[in-house]
Design an enzyme around this catalytic site. Structure first.
Site, PDB file in Angstrom:
ATOM      1  N   THR B 154      -0.464 -22.398  -3.588  1.00  0.00           N
ATOM      2  CA  THR B 154      -1.311 -22.294  -2.378  1.00  0.00           C
ATOM      3  C   THR B 154      -2.673 -21.716  -2.802  1.00  0.00           C
ATOM      4  O   THR B 154      -3.532 -22.470  -3.238  1.00  0.00           O
ATOM      5  CB  THR B 154      -0.651 -21.451  -1.267  1.00  0.00           C
ATOM      6  N   LYS B 180       5.143 -19.465  -8.222  1.00  0.00           N
ATOM      7  CA  LYS B 180       3.844 -19.412  -7.531  1.00  0.00           C
ATOM      8  C   LYS B 180       3.777 -18.073  -6.793  1.00  0.00           C
ATOM      9  O   LYS B 180       4.791 -17.432  -6.516  1.00  0.00           O
ATOM     10  CB  LYS B 180       3.677 -20.574  -6.565  1.00  0.00           C
ATOM     11  N   THR B 191       5.069 -13.455  -0.921  1.00  0.00           N
ATOM     12  CA  THR B 191       4.958 -14.912  -0.897  1.00  0.00           C
ATOM     13  C   THR B 191       5.044 -15.440  -2.291  1.00  0.00           C
ATOM     14  O   THR B 191       4.084 -15.970  -2.842  1.00  0.00           O
ATOM     15  CB  THR B 191       3.595 -15.386  -0.372  1.00  0.00           C
ATOM     16  N   ASN B 401      -8.921 -13.769   1.530  1.00  0.00           N
ATOM     17  CA  ASN B 401      -8.010 -13.504   2.637  1.00  0.00           C
ATOM     18  C   ASN B 401      -8.667 -13.478   4.001  1.00  0.00           C
ATOM     19  O   ASN B 401      -7.992 -13.625   5.019  1.00  0.00           O
ATOM     20  CB  ASN B 401      -7.220 -12.227   2.363  1.00  0.00           C
ATOM     21  N   SER B 406      -8.773 -20.926   7.286  1.00  0.00           N
ATOM     22  CA  SER B 406      -9.793 -21.920   7.608  1.00  0.00           C
ATOM     23  C   SER B 406      -9.809 -23.045   6.580  1.00  0.00           C
ATOM     24  O   SER B 406      -9.291 -22.929   5.505  1.00  0.00           O
ATOM     25  CB  SER B 406     -11.165 -21.286   7.706  1.00  0.00           C
TER      26      SER B 406
END
Lengths: 406, 406
Positions: B154, B180, B191, B401, B406
Site C-alpha cells: 500500500t 508488507k 497493518t 498520513n 486522498s
C-alpha cells in the site's frame, strides 16, 4: 463577575519578579521569583514520572505546614533547563538556591518551591541563578503576571493565562493562573507548569483535595504527543485574604463554588496548552460515552488522542474514521462493534458495525476545516464517560522537535 | 547454503498469480492468489485488535485440520481495502469469495484464507474481485514471488522479501517469505501482512507453536508509529515436501534448526518493514538490559520506541538522551536512576544519575548521521532484556498520513 482570559486580575499579597538568568536564553526573561505573604498556603500536583527532576524531588517533601510558620512562601521557576537527571549535582543546586532564598526572605527551606522546565540532563548553571536572586528580590512587584507568564515559556508560542472573579457570600474571590507547555504533554502531566493563585480562605487539606480533583479534570485530560515529562508541576496557592464567615454547612457549599471556578481556570489553561501544542493547528475533543467502566472510557479516549494516524488524518482534514476504529480496537477492551457509534463534528458515521449510508463527505470535509474538531465515541455498553483533549499532528511538530536542542 | 535477501528461492507445490482488481489502484496488480498443493499445512498469527477485519474473523476459525482433507490451501490477498469495520457486508463478502474459490479449487471453505490491507471502513467491491478469480486461476504459476510481494503493498515504497536454504540431515530445506507494512506498525501486529512458505515436513501443532514464537521474536518487536491495525496477519505454510527420517530425539533438534531459520527470515522481514516505515530515514534498535522482569524490559523498550520526542530527536540526529530518560520515566516502573546507564551508538552517556563527563558530542553527532542507530538502556536491576526495533519520525510521515485517503 469578571472572567478574563487575557487580563490578569490581581491578588493582594502576591509579588513577582522576572529577569534573564543568562543560563540559556539571551535577550528574554527566563527566571521567575514569586512570593506569597505569610499566612498563605500552597498545594500541588507533581509528575508521576519515575525519573523526576531535582525540583520535583525537592517539592515533594514540602507540601505541608507552610501556613504554620508565619513565613512567606517562595516559588522560583526557571525555563531552558529542567535540572532533571542531573544526579546529586541537581539536588545540590536546589539546596544552594534554597540556602540563598531562605536568607533573603527569612523563611524555612520547606517554604521554598522550585519548578524547572527545559532540556533534560544538562547541568543547571546554579551560580548564575543564585547571582540573580538579590536583583529579583529588589524588583518584586505586586502582580506582575504578564511578565511572569512569559518568562516560563520554552517552545510555547504564546502565554497561557486565565483569571476569574466571583462572589461567595458577598465577598469577591479571585483566581488567577498561568501555565506553559506545548510538547511532551500527557497525564500525568507532561512538560507543563501551571501556577494558580487565589485569595479564598481555605484550609490546606481541602485545598490539596480540590487541587488534585481539578487537575484530574483538566490537565490530566490533555495530550499533545503522549509523552510525560520529568518536571510536570501544578501549584495552587492561596493568600487566604478573603475570609468568609461560615458554619460547617456553608463551608462545603462555599468550597463547591470555589472548586467550580478553580476548575474553570484550570480547564482554560489546559485547553490553551493543547491549542499551543507544538505545530498544532486544531483542537480535538474526544468524548467517549457509555463505556462499561471509567478506566476503559479513559483508555479508549487516550488511545484515540495519542494515535499518530488519527492526529495526522485530522491535520489533513480527512474524516478517516477507520483510524478511530483502529485506535479503539488497539486498546484490547472488549466492546461490541455492532453497537459502536462514531460521530465527527456531530455527524453520525458508523452504526451496526459499519459506515452509515449517505454520509455527506463534502459537508464533513468542510466541517473539518474548522479549528475545533469534536469526536464522539458512543460504546452503548454502560454509563461511564471520559473526555480527552488533544491537537492534530503536523509537519511543524517534527520540525520543532528534530531541532529542539540546537 | 544460500540465504538471499533479494532473490526468492522456489518451493515445489506453491503457485501464485496476481492481477489488478480494479477496486482501488489502477495500473498495478493488487490482488494475489496463492495455492498450496494438497498435503500442505498452514498456521498463523492474527491481530489482537478488538475491532478485527472480516478476513481476520474468517481466518480465526480456519487454522486446523487443513492437512486432513487432502485438498489444496487457498490464500487470497487484496491491497487497497482492509474490509474492516464493514459489518455484516464484510463477512458476506468473505463468504462469497469463499464460495467461488471453493468451486474453482474443489476445496472446503475452511481451507480458504483471506488477508486484506488498506483503508478501514470502506465496503469491499467484492464482485469485482470475484470476477477476477477465474482469470487468476488460469494464470497461476509456480513461485511468482516477485509479483506476489509487489501486489500486496500500500504505502510501502519497496517489496520486502527474504529466502534461505539450509541442510537438515542432508536434506535441503527452503524458507521463502514476503511482507508488507509501513505504517500502523505495532505489536500485535499493525497493518502488516507476512506470508512465509517452507517445504520442511512438520506437524501442524509444532508449526503453530514455532510460528507464534517466531512472531513474538520478530514482528512483535517492531513499531513504526505505535498503532495497531484491524488486519495484521502472518501466515506460515508448509508444503511438507521435504520429508526427513527422524526419531523423536532427532525431531526436536531438527525442529530447532528449522526454527532458527524461520526466525531469521521473520526478523529480516520485520526489519525491512521498519526500514520502510512511512517517511523513515533511520533504523533504531533499542536494547533494554538487566531489567527486573521481562514485562518491564518490554514496556520500557516500547516506551522509548514509541516516543515521538525520541523519534524526532533521532530524525534530527540529535543525541538528546534526556528524552530517553523521559520515556523510561513515563512507564512508571520503579527503577534506580543512579544505576541507569544509557548508551547511544555504543557511547556511554549517563551513569550515577547524570550525564557522564567528557562526552564527545561532535563524534556522537557524526555517529548519529548513520542509518542505523543503536540505543542501549542498562537498568542494572535484574537479568531480563528486550529489544525493540523502530524508525525515526520525519516530516514525510506526516505528509503521507495526512493525505493517505486522498
Amino acid at each position: 463577575m469578571k472572567s478574563k482570559e487575557s487580563v490578569f486580575l490581581p491578588l493582594v499579597g502576591l509579588y513577582q519578579a522576572t529577569c534573564c538568568s543568562e543560563t540559556k536564553y539571551l535577550g528574554r526573561d527566563d527566571l521567575l521569583l514569586m512570593i506569597l505573604d505569610k499566612g498563605s498556603i500552597i498545594s500541588g500536583c507533581l509528575t508521576k514520572s519515575s525519573a523526576p527532576s531535582a525540583p520535583i524531588m525537592w517539592c515533594r517533601k514540602n507540601f505541608k505546614s507552610t501556613l504554620k510558620r508565619g513565613e512567606p512562601i517562595v516559588i522560583l521557576v526557571n525555563a531552558g533547563n529542567a535540572n532533571a537527571f542531573t544526579g546529586k549535582e541537581g539536588q545540590v543546586a536546589c539546596q544552594r538556591k534554597a540556602d540563598t532564598l531562605s536568607n533573603l526572605f527569612n523563611c524555612n527551606h520547606s517554604n521554598i518551591f522550585f519548578a524547572s522546565t527545559g532540556v533534560i540532563g544538562e547541568k543547571l548553571q546554579v551560580q548564575k541563578i543564585i547571582n540573580k536572586l538579590p536583583i529579583l528580590k529588589k524588583s518584586l512587584v505586586n502582580n506582575n503576571f504578564s511578565s511572569a507568564a512569559a518568562s516560563i515559556l520554552t517552545t510555547d508560542t504564546k502565554t497561557k493565562i486565565c483569571s476569574t472573579q466571583f462572589m461567595i457570600n458577598n465577598h469577591v474571590v479571585t483566581i488567577s493562573g498561568f501555565a506553559k507547555g506545548s510538547g511532551m504533554i500527557f497525564p500525568n502531566m507532561a512538560t507543563m507548569l501551571a501556577f494558580v493563585f487565589t485569595d479564598y480562605s481555605i484550609d490546606g487539606k481541602t485545598l490539596t483535595a480540590l487541587t488534585k480533583k481539578a487537575v484530574d479534570n483538566s490537565f490530566n485530560k490533555i495530550s499533545v504527543d503522549g509523552d510525560t515529562s520529568t518536571s510536570d508541576t501544578v501549584f495552587v496557592s492561596s493568600t487566604r485574604r478573603v475570609k468568609i464567615k461560615k458554619n460547617k454547612k456553608d463551608s462545603n457549599s462555599f468550597n463547591d463554588m470555589f472548586y467550580e471556578k478553580l476548575l474553570l481556570v484550570m480547564v482554560n489553561l489546559a485547553k490553551s496548552i493543547v491549542l499551543d501544542g507544538e505545530g498544532a493547528k486544531k483542537f480535538i475533543e474526544i468524548e467517549v460515552k457509555k463505556a462499561k467502566d471509567k478506566k476503559s472510557a479513559r483508555e479508549i479516549a487516550f488511545s484515540i488522542a495519542n494515535s499518530l494516524l488519527v492526529k495526522t488524518a485530522i491535520a489533513g482534514e480527512d474524516p478517516n474514521w477507520g483510524r478511530i476504529v483502529m485506535a479503539i480496537g488497539k486498546t484490547e477492551k472488549i466492546f461490541n462493534m455492532e453497537k459502536l457509534k462514531i460521530f465527527i463534528q456531530n455527524q453520525l458515521l458508523t452504526k451496526n458495525g459499519s459506515v452509515v449510508k449517505n454520509i455527506n463527505e463534502g459537508k464533513l470535509k468542510k466541517e473539518l476545516e474548522k479549528k475545533y474538531v469534536k469526536i464522539i465515541v458512543d460504546l452503548d455498553s454502560g454509563k461511564y464517560g471520559f473526555t480527552a483533549w488533544t491537537s492534530d499532528l503536523t509537519e511543524q511538530y517534527i520540525k520543532i522537535n528534530a531541532d529542539y536542542r540546537s
